[in-house]
Design a protein around this motif. Structure first.
Motif, PDB file in Angstrom:
ATOM      1  N   ALA A 237       0.792  -1.228   0.000  1.00  0.00           N
ATOM      2  CA  ALA A 237       0.000   0.000   0.000  1.00  0.00           C
ATOM      3  C   ALA A 237       0.825   1.279   0.000  1.00  0.00           C
ATOM      4  O   ALA A 237       0.439   2.265  -0.631  1.00  0.00           O
ATOM      5  CB  ALA A 237      -0.934   0.006   1.212  1.00  0.00           C
ATOM      6  N   PHE A 238       1.949   1.281   0.695  1.00  0.00           N
ATOM      7  CA  PHE A 238       2.648   2.538   0.931  1.00  0.00           C
ATOM      8  C   PHE A 238       4.045   2.658   0.330  1.00  0.00           C
ATOM      9  O   PHE A 238       4.603   3.736   0.285  1.00  0.00           O
ATOM     10  CB  PHE A 238       2.749   2.800   2.441  1.00  0.00           C
ATOM     11  CG  PHE A 238       1.420   2.895   3.109  1.00  0.00           C
ATOM     12  CD1 PHE A 238       0.567   3.943   2.828  1.00  0.00           C
ATOM     13  CD2 PHE A 238       1.016   1.933   4.013  1.00  0.00           C
ATOM     14  CE1 PHE A 238      -0.672   4.035   3.443  1.00  0.00           C
ATOM     15  CE2 PHE A 238      -0.219   2.011   4.626  1.00  0.00           C
ATOM     16  CZ  PHE A 238      -1.069   3.063   4.343  1.00  0.00           C
ATOM     17  N   VAL A 239       4.611   1.573  -0.101  1.00  0.00           N
ATOM     18  CA  VAL A 239       6.003   1.593  -0.535  1.00  0.00           C
ATOM     19  C   VAL A 239       6.094   1.836  -2.034  1.00  0.00           C
ATOM     20  O   VAL A 239       5.343   1.258  -2.806  1.00  0.00           O
ATOM     21  CB  VAL A 239       6.688   0.262  -0.151  1.00  0.00           C
ATOM     22  CG1 VAL A 239       8.069   0.169  -0.757  1.00  0.00           C
ATOM     23  CG2 VAL A 239       6.765   0.151   1.361  1.00  0.00           C
ATOM     24  N   LYS A 240       7.029   2.698  -2.405  1.00  0.00           N
ATOM     25  CA  LYS A 240       7.279   2.975  -3.820  1.00  0.00           C
ATOM     26  C   LYS A 240       8.776   2.922  -4.075  1.00  0.00           C
ATOM     27  O   LYS A 240       9.567   3.438  -3.302  1.00  0.00           O
ATOM     28  CB  LYS A 240       6.766   4.359  -4.191  1.00  0.00           C
ATOM     29  CG  LYS A 240       5.269   4.474  -4.162  1.00  0.00           C
ATOM     30  CD  LYS A 240       4.864   5.824  -4.670  1.00  0.00           C
ATOM     31  CE  LYS A 240       3.347   5.884  -4.757  1.00  0.00           C
ATOM     32  NZ  LYS A 240       2.895   7.146  -5.302  1.00  0.00           N
ATOM     33  N   ASP A 241       9.146   2.306  -5.167  1.00  0.00           N
ATOM     34  CA  ASP A 241      10.529   2.302  -5.645  1.00  0.00           C
ATOM     35  C   ASP A 241      11.542   1.827  -4.601  1.00  0.00           C
ATOM     36  O   ASP A 241      12.577   2.452  -4.396  1.00  0.00           O
ATOM     37  CB  ASP A 241      10.926   3.704  -6.136  1.00  0.00           C
ATOM     38  CG  ASP A 241      10.033   4.170  -7.266  1.00  0.00           C
ATOM     39  OD1 ASP A 241       9.666   3.326  -8.109  1.00  0.00           O
ATOM     40  OD2 ASP A 241       9.699   5.364  -7.303  1.00  0.00           O
TER      41      ASP A 241
ATOM     42  N   LEU B 218      11.549 -20.134  -4.145  1.00  0.00           N
ATOM     43  CA  LEU B 218      10.732 -19.068  -4.720  1.00  0.00           C
ATOM     44  C   LEU B 218      11.594 -17.842  -5.032  1.00  0.00           C
ATOM     45  O   LEU B 218      11.458 -17.226  -6.096  1.00  0.00           O
ATOM     46  CB  LEU B 218       9.610 -18.714  -3.743  1.00  0.00           C
ATOM     47  CG  LEU B 218       8.425 -17.926  -4.259  1.00  0.00           C
ATOM     48  CD1 LEU B 218       7.744 -18.616  -5.425  1.00  0.00           C
ATOM     49  CD2 LEU B 218       7.431 -17.717  -3.110  1.00  0.00           C
ATOM     50  N   ALA B 219      12.486 -17.496  -4.128  1.00  0.00           N
ATOM     51  CA  ALA B 219      13.396 -16.360  -4.348  1.00  0.00           C
ATOM     52  C   ALA B 219      14.340 -16.640  -5.518  1.00  0.00           C
ATOM     53  O   ALA B 219      14.620 -15.741  -6.322  1.00  0.00           O
ATOM     54  CB  ALA B 219      14.184 -16.070  -3.084  1.00  0.00           C
ATOM     55  N   LYS B 220      14.819 -17.855  -5.625  1.00  0.00           N
ATOM     56  CA  LYS B 220      15.681 -18.220  -6.760  1.00  0.00           C
ATOM     57  C   LYS B 220      14.948 -18.038  -8.080  1.00  0.00           C
ATOM     58  O   LYS B 220      15.495 -17.479  -9.040  1.00  0.00           O
ATOM     59  CB  LYS B 220      16.135 -19.677  -6.640  1.00  0.00           C
ATOM     60  CG  LYS B 220      17.200 -19.925  -5.622  1.00  0.00           C
ATOM     61  CD  LYS B 220      17.573 -21.395  -5.600  1.00  0.00           C
ATOM     62  CE  LYS B 220      18.571 -21.716  -4.522  1.00  0.00           C
ATOM     63  NZ  LYS B 220      18.918 -23.151  -4.490  1.00  0.00           N
ATOM     64  N   GLU B 221      13.706 -18.518  -8.132  1.00  0.00           N
ATOM     65  CA  GLU B 221      12.904 -18.395  -9.353  1.00  0.00           C
ATOM     66  C   GLU B 221      12.723 -16.940  -9.754  1.00  0.00           C
ATOM     67  O   GLU B 221      12.638 -16.622 -10.931  1.00  0.00           O
ATOM     68  CB  GLU B 221      11.522 -19.021  -9.146  1.00  0.00           C
ATOM     69  CG  GLU B 221      11.525 -20.519  -9.029  1.00  0.00           C
ATOM     70  CD  GLU B 221      10.172 -21.066  -8.596  1.00  0.00           C
ATOM     71  OE1 GLU B 221       9.165 -20.310  -8.611  1.00  0.00           O
ATOM     72  OE2 GLU B 221      10.129 -22.261  -8.227  1.00  0.00           O
ATOM     73  N   ARG B 222      12.669 -16.062  -8.776  1.00  0.00           N
ATOM     74  CA  ARG B 222      12.422 -14.638  -9.038  1.00  0.00           C
ATOM     75  C   ARG B 222      13.701 -13.796  -8.975  1.00  0.00           C
ATOM     76  O   ARG B 222      13.648 -12.575  -9.066  1.00  0.00           O
ATOM     77  CB  ARG B 222      11.373 -14.128  -8.066  1.00  0.00           C
ATOM     78  CG  ARG B 222       9.999 -14.686  -8.425  1.00  0.00           C
ATOM     79  CD  ARG B 222       9.034 -14.638  -7.274  1.00  0.00           C
ATOM     80  NE  ARG B 222       7.686 -14.955  -7.667  1.00  0.00           N
ATOM     81  CZ  ARG B 222       7.219 -16.180  -7.875  1.00  0.00           C
ATOM     82  NH1 ARG B 222       8.016 -17.231  -7.761  1.00  0.00           N
ATOM     83  NH2 ARG B 222       5.965 -16.391  -8.215  1.00  0.00           N
ATOM     84  N   ASP B 223      14.830 -14.465  -8.778  1.00  0.00           N
ATOM     85  CA  ASP B 223      16.146 -13.809  -8.733  1.00  0.00           C
ATOM     86  C   ASP B 223      16.195 -12.683  -7.693  1.00  0.00           C
ATOM     87  O   ASP B 223      16.631 -11.569  -7.971  1.00  0.00           O
ATOM     88  CB  ASP B 223      16.541 -13.291 -10.114  1.00  0.00           C
ATOM     89  CG  ASP B 223      18.028 -12.951 -10.189  1.00  0.00           C
ATOM     90  OD1 ASP B 223      18.823 -13.540  -9.425  1.00  0.00           O
ATOM     91  OD2 ASP B 223      18.389 -12.084 -11.005  1.00  0.00           O
ATOM     92  N   ILE B 224      15.743 -12.999  -6.493  1.00  0.00           N
ATOM     93  CA  ILE B 224      15.774 -12.042  -5.384  1.00  0.00           C
ATOM     94  C   ILE B 224      16.789 -12.548  -4.354  1.00  0.00           C
ATOM     95  O   ILE B 224      16.687 -13.673  -3.871  1.00  0.00           O
ATOM     96  CB  ILE B 224      14.384 -11.899  -4.732  1.00  0.00           C
ATOM     97  CG1 ILE B 224      13.382 -11.356  -5.752  1.00  0.00           C
ATOM     98  CG2 ILE B 224      14.456 -10.997  -3.502  1.00  0.00           C
ATOM     99  CD1 ILE B 224      11.948 -11.350  -5.271  1.00  0.00           C
TER     100      ILE B 224
ATOM    101  N   MET C 289       6.853  -5.804  -6.122  1.00  0.00           N
ATOM    102  CA  MET C 289       7.372  -4.450  -5.962  1.00  0.00           C
ATOM    103  C   MET C 289       8.739  -4.271  -6.646  1.00  0.00           C
ATOM    104  O   MET C 289       9.380  -3.237  -6.499  1.00  0.00           O
ATOM    105  CB  MET C 289       7.490  -4.109  -4.471  1.00  0.00           C
ATOM    106  CG  MET C 289       6.162  -4.229  -3.701  1.00  0.00           C
ATOM    107  SD  MET C 289       4.821  -3.279  -4.402  1.00  0.00           S
ATOM    108  CE  MET C 289       5.322  -1.632  -3.999  1.00  0.00           C
ATOM    109  N   GLU C 290       9.176  -5.309  -7.358  1.00  0.00           N
ATOM    110  CA  GLU C 290      10.437  -5.297  -8.103  1.00  0.00           C
ATOM    111  C   GLU C 290      11.645  -4.993  -7.206  1.00  0.00           C
ATOM    112  O   GLU C 290      12.535  -4.219  -7.568  1.00  0.00           O
ATOM    113  CB  GLU C 290      10.358  -4.317  -9.269  1.00  0.00           C
ATOM    114  CG  GLU C 290       9.278  -4.691 -10.259  1.00  0.00           C
ATOM    115  CD  GLU C 290       9.161  -3.736 -11.433  1.00  0.00           C
ATOM    116  OE1 GLU C 290       9.801  -2.659 -11.407  1.00  0.00           O
ATOM    117  OE2 GLU C 290       8.431  -4.073 -12.367  1.00  0.00           O
TER     118      GLU C 290
END
Length: 118
Positions: free
Chosen positions: A40-44, A84-90, A64-65
């Protein structure tokens, strides 16, 4: 600043990182255990600090990229969350510091939040 710098500042251990993940540039961070607030509140934001250890954290960071999730208080996610993080490269890191201290250390070194209400 990059993820490697965050790792150093927070004396964090790598849970998972791709070959290039630690070199990702970060300009902002957010600390929250409430993923609804993050949405709701976080940007960039580039980095999410949280004590919450469930798949929704990775899904939220992905939406949120964000480049990196730092689990505070020494929390360690289970294998399904790591996959899950590996799949999304986080990148996943963990630090022994509590949320307040971790956020303060990053703020002190120049990393800011990008929250609407800041």
């Amino acid at each position: 600043m990059n993820v490697r710098d965050i790792m150093e500042i927070l004396e964090a251990d790598i849970i998972w990182a791709s070959e290039t993940g630690l070199d990702a540039e970060v300009h902002t961070a957010c600390g929250s255990d409430m993923m609804s607030d993050v949405l709701a509140f976080v940007k960039d934001q580039s980095v999410l600090l949280t004590g919450l250890v469930n798949p929704q954290v990775v899904r939220t960071a992905d939406m949120m990229e964000m480049h990196c999730i730092v689990f505070v208080r020494g929390k360690v996610p289970d294998d399904s969350i790591i996959e899950l993080a590996k799949e999304r490269d986080i990148v996943l890191l963990k630090t022994r510091f509590r949320m307040f201290t971790a956020c303060g250390r990053l703020y002190q070194r120049g990393l800011r939040g990008g929250c609407e209400k800041e």
